[in-house]
Design a protein around this motif. Structure first.
Motif, PDB file in Angstrom:
ATOM      1  N   PRO A   1      58.307 182.864 -36.867  1.00  0.00           N
ATOM      2  CA  PRO A   1      57.431 182.849 -35.693  1.00  0.00           C
ATOM      3  C   PRO A   1      57.277 181.456 -35.098  1.00  0.00           C
ATOM      4  CG  PRO A   1      56.516 184.275 -37.369  1.00  0.00           C
ATOM      5  CD  PRO A   1      57.707 183.590 -37.996  1.00  0.00           C
ATOM      6  N   GLU A   2      57.324 180.442 -35.926  1.00  0.00           N
ATOM      7  CA  GLU A   2      57.173 179.070 -35.407  1.00  0.00           C
ATOM      8  C   GLU A   2      58.407 178.578 -34.648  1.00  0.00           C
ATOM      9  OE1 GLU A   2      56.650 180.124 -38.552  1.00  0.00           O
ATOM     10  OE2 GLU A   2      57.282 178.587 -40.017  1.00  0.00           O
ATOM     11  N   ASP A   3      59.493 179.331 -34.679  1.00  0.00           N
ATOM     12  CA  ASP A   3      60.674 178.980 -33.877  1.00  0.00           C
ATOM     13  C   ASP A   3      60.524 179.453 -32.428  1.00  0.00           C
ATOM     14  OD1 ASP A   3      62.701 179.952 -36.671  1.00  0.00           O
ATOM     15  OD2 ASP A   3      62.110 177.913 -36.093  1.00  0.00           O
ATOM     16  N   MET A   4      59.505 180.226 -32.173  1.00  0.00           N
ATOM     17  CA  MET A   4      59.322 180.803 -30.845  1.00  0.00           C
ATOM     18  C   MET A   4      59.062 179.708 -29.812  1.00  0.00           C
ATOM     19  SD  MET A   4      56.939 184.003 -29.776  1.00  0.00           S
ATOM     20  CE  MET A   4      55.453 183.297 -30.444  1.00  0.00           C
ATOM     21  N   ALA A   5      59.878 179.684 -28.764  1.00  0.00           N
ATOM     22  CA  ALA A   5      59.800 178.634 -27.748  1.00  0.00           C
ATOM     23  C   ALA A   5      60.829 178.919 -26.672  1.00  0.00           C
ATOM     24  CB  ALA A   5      60.071 177.266 -28.361  1.00  0.00           C
ATOM     25  N   VAL A   6      60.782 178.120 -25.624  1.00  0.00           N
ATOM     26  CA  VAL A   6      61.876 178.072 -24.663  1.00  0.00           C
ATOM     27  C   VAL A   6      62.869 177.034 -25.180  1.00  0.00           C
ATOM     28  CG1 VAL A   6      62.560 177.559 -22.292  1.00  0.00           C
ATOM     29  CG2 VAL A   6      60.393 178.729 -22.746  1.00  0.00           C
ATOM     30  N   TYR A   7      64.122 177.425 -25.258  1.00  0.00           N
ATOM     31  CA  TYR A   7      65.177 176.547 -25.751  1.00  0.00           C
ATOM     32  C   TYR A   7      66.014 176.048 -24.581  1.00  0.00           C
ATOM     33  CZ  TYR A   7      64.162 177.704 -30.572  1.00  0.00           C
ATOM     34  OH  TYR A   7      63.544 177.827 -31.800  1.00  0.00           O
TER      35      TYR A   7
ATOM     36  N   GLN B   1      68.448 175.480 -17.751  1.00  0.00           N
ATOM     37  CA  GLN B   1      67.168 176.007 -17.288  1.00  0.00           C
ATOM     38  C   GLN B   1      66.289 176.552 -18.407  1.00  0.00           C
ATOM     39  OE1 GLN B   1      69.836 177.684 -17.516  1.00  0.00           O
ATOM     40  NE2 GLN B   1      69.343 179.826 -17.920  1.00  0.00           N
ATOM     41  N   GLY B   2      66.815 176.715 -19.596  1.00  0.00           N
ATOM     42  CA  GLY B   2      66.009 177.222 -20.690  1.00  0.00           C
ATOM     43  C   GLY B   2      66.146 178.724 -20.876  1.00  0.00           C
ATOM     44  N   THR B   3      66.044 179.135 -22.130  1.00  0.00           N
ATOM     45  CA  THR B   3      66.068 180.550 -22.467  1.00  0.00           C
ATOM     46  C   THR B   3      64.979 180.797 -23.514  1.00  0.00           C
ATOM     47  OG1 THR B   3      67.482 182.390 -23.210  1.00  0.00           O
ATOM     48  CG2 THR B   3      67.872 180.243 -24.238  1.00  0.00           C
ATOM     49  N   LEU B   4      64.229 181.871 -23.334  1.00  0.00           N
ATOM     50  CA  LEU B   4      63.053 182.126 -24.159  1.00  0.00           C
ATOM     51  C   LEU B   4      63.422 182.878 -25.426  1.00  0.00           C
ATOM     52  CD1 LEU B   4      59.964 182.142 -24.552  1.00  0.00           C
ATOM     53  CD2 LEU B   4      59.911 184.274 -23.210  1.00  0.00           C
ATOM     54  N   VAL B   5      62.966 182.345 -26.547  1.00  0.00           N
ATOM     55  CA  VAL B   5      63.115 183.004 -27.837  1.00  0.00           C
ATOM     56  C   VAL B   5      61.724 183.403 -28.320  1.00  0.00           C
ATOM     57  CG1 VAL B   5      63.776 182.710 -30.245  1.00  0.00           C
ATOM     58  CG2 VAL B   5      65.214 181.750 -28.426  1.00  0.00           C
ATOM     59  N   THR B   6      61.548 184.683 -28.548  1.00  0.00           N
ATOM     60  CA  THR B   6      60.274 185.210 -29.033  1.00  0.00           C
ATOM     61  C   THR B   6      60.499 185.834 -30.402  1.00  0.00           C
ATOM     62  OG1 THR B   6      59.578 185.670 -26.761  1.00  0.00           O
ATOM     63  CG2 THR B   6      58.334 186.725 -28.527  1.00  0.00           C
ATOM     64  N   VAL B   7      59.704 185.409 -31.374  1.00  0.00           N
ATOM     65  CA  VAL B   7      59.840 185.905 -32.737  1.00  0.00           C
ATOM     66  C   VAL B   7      58.528 186.546 -33.154  1.00  0.00           C
ATOM     67  CG1 VAL B   7      60.434 185.340 -35.114  1.00  0.00           C
ATOM     68  CG2 VAL B   7      61.433 184.022 -33.232  1.00  0.00           C
ATOM     69  N   SER B   8      58.587 187.825 -33.434  1.00  0.00           N
ATOM     70  CA  SER B   8      57.384 188.539 -33.872  1.00  0.00           C
ATOM     71  C   SER B   8      57.315 188.558 -35.391  1.00  0.00           C
ATOM     72  CB  SER B   8      57.383 189.958 -33.322  1.00  0.00           C
ATOM     73  OG  SER B   8      58.465 190.692 -33.853  1.00  0.00           O
ATOM     74  N   SER B   9      56.100 188.473 -35.888  1.00  0.00           N
ATOM     75  CA  SER B   9      55.926 188.458 -37.356  1.00  0.00           C
ATOM     76  C   SER B   9      55.747 189.856 -37.911  1.00  0.00           C
ATOM     77  CB  SER B   9      54.707 187.608 -37.700  1.00  0.00           C
ATOM     78  OG  SER B   9      53.558 188.097 -37.047  1.00  0.00           O
TER      79      SER B   9
ATOM     80  N   GLN C   1      62.508 190.028 -34.532  1.00  0.00           N
ATOM     81  CA  GLN C   1      61.517 189.992 -35.601  1.00  0.00           C
ATOM     82  C   GLN C   1      61.807 188.822 -36.534  1.00  0.00           C
ATOM     83  OE1 GLN C   1      61.681 193.904 -37.429  1.00  0.00           O
ATOM     84  NE2 GLN C   1      60.072 194.658 -36.066  1.00  0.00           N
ATOM     85  N   ALA C   2      60.800 188.399 -37.229  1.00  0.00           N
ATOM     86  CA  ALA C   2      60.982 187.335 -38.218  1.00  0.00           C
ATOM     87  C   ALA C   2      62.071 187.743 -39.206  1.00  0.00           C
ATOM     88  CB  ALA C   2      59.674 187.066 -38.940  1.00  0.00           C
TER      89      ALA C   2
ATOM     90  N   THR D   1      81.652 175.749 -23.731  1.00  0.00           N
ATOM     91  CA  THR D   1      80.395 176.325 -24.204  1.00  0.00           C
ATOM     92  C   THR D   1      79.974 175.719 -25.534  1.00  0.00           C
ATOM     93  OG1 THR D   1      80.900 178.408 -23.082  1.00  0.00           O
ATOM     94  CG2 THR D   1      79.189 178.483 -24.765  1.00  0.00           C
ATOM     95  N   VAL D   2      78.667 175.517 -25.684  1.00  0.00           N
ATOM     96  CA  VAL D   2      78.058 175.096 -26.934  1.00  0.00           C
ATOM     97  C   VAL D   2      77.123 176.201 -27.388  1.00  0.00           C
ATOM     98  CG1 VAL D   2      76.511 173.422 -28.012  1.00  0.00           C
ATOM     99  CG2 VAL D   2      78.272 172.653 -26.422  1.00  0.00           C
ATOM    100  N   TYR D   3      77.074 176.413 -28.688  1.00  0.00           N
ATOM    101  CA  TYR D   3      76.287 177.507 -29.246  1.00  0.00           C
ATOM    102  C   TYR D   3      75.204 176.979 -30.194  1.00  0.00           C
ATOM    103  CZ  TYR D   3      80.492 179.985 -27.758  1.00  0.00           C
ATOM    104  OH  TYR D   3      81.535 180.470 -27.020  1.00  0.00           O
ATOM    105  N   LEU D   4      74.177 177.783 -30.361  1.00  0.00           N
ATOM    106  CA  LEU D   4      73.188 177.541 -31.404  1.00  0.00           C
ATOM    107  C   LEU D   4      72.969 178.866 -32.124  1.00  0.00           C
ATOM    108  CD1 LEU D   4      71.293 175.405 -32.673  1.00  0.00           C
ATOM    109  CD2 LEU D   4      69.470 176.368 -31.244  1.00  0.00           C
ATOM    110  N   GLN D   5      73.526 178.957 -33.315  1.00  0.00           N
ATOM    111  CA  GLN D   5      73.319 180.134 -34.142  1.00  0.00           C
ATOM    112  C   GLN D   5      72.009 179.940 -34.898  1.00  0.00           C
ATOM    113  OE1 GLN D   5      75.264 182.997 -34.480  1.00  0.00           O
ATOM    114  NE2 GLN D   5      73.603 183.785 -35.757  1.00  0.00           N
ATOM    115  N   MET D   6      71.089 180.853 -34.715  1.00  0.00           N
ATOM    116  CA  MET D   6      69.770 180.748 -35.331  1.00  0.00           C
ATOM    117  C   MET D   6      69.579 181.919 -36.282  1.00  0.00           C
ATOM    118  SD  MET D   6      67.487 179.552 -32.063  1.00  0.00           S
ATOM    119  CE  MET D   6      67.548 181.151 -31.302  1.00  0.00           C
ATOM    120  N   ASN D   7      69.537 181.621 -37.558  1.00  0.00           N
ATOM    121  CA  ASN D   7      69.339 182.651 -38.587  1.00  0.00           C
ATOM    122  C   ASN D   7      67.952 182.514 -39.202  1.00  0.00           C
ATOM    123  OD1 ASN D   7      72.009 183.488 -38.178  1.00  0.00           O
ATOM    124  ND2 ASN D   7      72.769 182.121 -39.783  1.00  0.00           N
ATOM    125  N   SER D   8      67.524 183.555 -39.860  1.00  0.00           N
ATOM    126  CA  SER D   8      66.229 183.550 -40.559  1.00  0.00           C
ATOM    127  C   SER D   8      65.116 183.029 -39.667  1.00  0.00           C
ATOM    128  CB  SER D   8      66.333 182.705 -41.835  1.00  0.00           C
ATOM    129  OG  SER D   8      67.332 183.193 -42.686  1.00  0.00           O
TER     130      SER D   8
END
Length: 125
Positions: A87-93, A117-125, A12-13, A77-84
């Motif tokens: 919905p506009e962050d929703m994409a394949v990363y 290969q990409g990983t999908l991030v879905t953010v619901s509002s 969720q957002a 390994t490399v990480y991407l910590q995504m906080n906050s």
């Protein structure tokens, strides 16, 4: 080097996620690594990059203060910590590896030679 991105999901957002980019075949500390995103119907966009040692990072403006890129070379390994998340962050990363530089300066997809290969991030509002 082969890269595998994982950690995406449905949130969720306002929630958070941590993406991981695991390397195999060669030590990841010989590369700068970046995260890109691609939303449906849009071009691939730069998100963040980190130099080979982790001492230099660079972010696109829209994620500054919310996302943190880091690396654990001992774990390859490399990480991407995504906080906050918004919905506009929703994409394949996607994670990508390129030449090891002293500073994190590469923001264009053509500068990176290897892609996960990409990983999908879905953010619901």
């Amino acid at each position: 080097v082969q890269l595998q991105a994982f950690g995406g999901g449905l949130v969720q957002a306002g929630d958070y996620l941590r993406l991981s980019c695991a390397a195999s075949g060669r030590a990841i500390d010989t590369y700068s690594v970046a995260w890109f995103l691609q939303a449906p119907g849009k071009e691939r966009e730069f998100v963040a990059t980190i130099n080979w040692s982790g001492g230099s990072t660079y972010y696109t403006d829209s994620v500054k203060g919310r996302f943190t890129i880091s690396r654990d070379n001992a774990k390859n390994t490399v990480y991407l910590q995504m906080n906050s998340l918004k919905p506009e962050d929703m994409a394949v990363y996607y994670c990508a590896a390129g030449p090891a530089l002293l500073r994190a300066t590469m923001t264009e997809s053509y500068e990176y030679d290897y892609w996960g290969q990409g990983t999908l991030v879905t953010v619901s509002s």
